[in-house]
Design an enzyme around this catalytic site. Structure first.
Site, PDB file in Angstrom:
ATOM      1  N   ASP A   1      -6.534   4.118  -2.739  1.00 23.73           N
ATOM      2  CA  ASP A   1      -6.715   3.864  -1.311  1.00 23.73           C
ATOM      3  C   ASP A   1      -8.172   4.030  -0.898  1.00 23.73           C
ATOM      4  OD1 ASP A   1      -6.541   6.599  -1.880  1.00 23.73           O
ATOM      5  OD2 ASP A   1      -5.530   7.098  -0.001  1.00 23.73           O
TER       6      ASP A   1
ATOM      7  N   ASP B   1       0.844  -1.186   0.000  1.00 22.27           N
ATOM      8  CA  ASP B   1       0.000   0.000   0.000  1.00 22.27           C
ATOM      9  C   ASP B   1       0.884   1.242   0.000  1.00 22.27           C
ATOM     10  OD1 ASP B   1      -2.029   1.886   0.334  1.00 22.27           O
ATOM     11  OD2 ASP B   1      -2.091   1.614   2.509  1.00 22.27           O
TER      12      ASP B   1
ATOM     13  N   THR C   1       3.027   9.353   2.283  1.00 23.77           N
ATOM     14  CA  THR C   1       4.066   9.457   3.300  1.00 23.77           C
ATOM     15  C   THR C   1       4.818   8.148   3.504  1.00 23.77           C
ATOM     16  OG1 THR C   1       2.764  11.143   4.454  1.00 23.77           O
ATOM     17  CG2 THR C   1       4.529  10.087   5.700  1.00 23.77           C
TER      18      THR C   1
END
Length: 257
Positions: free
Chosen positions: A110, A6, A10
């Protein structure tokens, strides 16, 4: 085993699944320049530490909101695991849900996999709040259709903007306030109140407006690193599900059989 990767703005999270169960996970800072070989050196050491042979990984799925990072992860999958990486939202790993918005292709991977997992795990209309670099609020109806949502600056982004654009305000740590008072007695407390309680008020206000617009009871599912922190100070969440994104990826990988 399935390796789910994933890629957020960040961090990149690597999670190893056996069926629908996460056996272990690792996290590395997102850097689109990191090569497949560099990922491999890092990942192979972690697999060795855990006593896991790389040959047990038979399938890899990637969900990314950083397009430049995808190629090097595909190289990692092909060169070091001998598999072609599945990519969330790319055939044969279509989302398999209705995306009822003006620009369906603009929906981040996401948010899509969050919606898939939430609908699979919880009933009825849902609002998914994901605390990442940005904080997103997504509406999923009782049929599993994605209906739209909200994008707000993440808590750390808000704090960075506050500190970076003022001359004297100090850097503070994100934490739970010591009291419920919203009248600070010093600069640091006043900043924490503004950031923390201001964020709680924003969440509660936006969720109330979303519920009113949906017009039916909607459960609120929170995910992301700061969800647990906020859950201690508001009753707006019906559930906190830290692994929602990864579980959505596992569901997609199963469908890709």
């Amino acid at each position: 085993m399935l390796l789910a990767i994933d890629v957020g703005n960040t961090n990149v999270v690597f999670a190893l699944f056996e069926g629908r169960t996460i056996k272990t996970r690792w996290r590395i800072a997102t850097d689109p320049r990191r090569t497949g070989d560099e990922y491999a050196v890092w990942l192979m050491q972690l697999l060795t530490i855990e006593g896991i042979d790389r040959s047990v990984i038979k399938k890899i799925i990637v969900s990314t909101v950083v397009p430049r990072a995808l190629h090097n992860l595909e190289v990692l999958a092909d060169k070091y695991f001998g598999v072609k990486a599945l990519v969330a939202g790319v055939p044969p790993v279509d989302y398999g849900m209705e995306i009822d918005v003006d620009e369906p292709r603009s929906l981040g991977a996401d948010r899509a996999v969050n919606a898939i997992a939430a609908h699979a795990k919880y009933q009825g209309d849902l609002i998914v709040v994901d605390f990442g670099t940005a904080t997103t609020f997504d509406a999923i109806d009782f049929n599993g259709a994605y209906k739209g949502g909200i994008i707000a600056p993440g808590l750390n982004l808000s704090l960075d903007a506050l500190v970076g654009n003022t001359a004297k305000l100090p850097r503070i740590a994100i934490r739970s306030p010591d009291t419920n008072s919203v009248i600070g007695r010093n600069t640091e407390d006043q900043m924490l109140i503004g950031v923390f309680w201001g964020y709680v008020a924003m969440m509660e206000g936006l969720i109330a407006r979303m519920r009113s617009e949906i017009g039916r009871p909607a459960r609120v599912i929170a995910t992301g690193g700061l969800a647990i922190l906020f859950d201690q100070h508001t009753d707006i969440f019906n559930a906190v599900d830290a692994d929602l994104t990864l579980e959505g990826m596992a569901i997609l990988a199963e469908k890709a059989k």
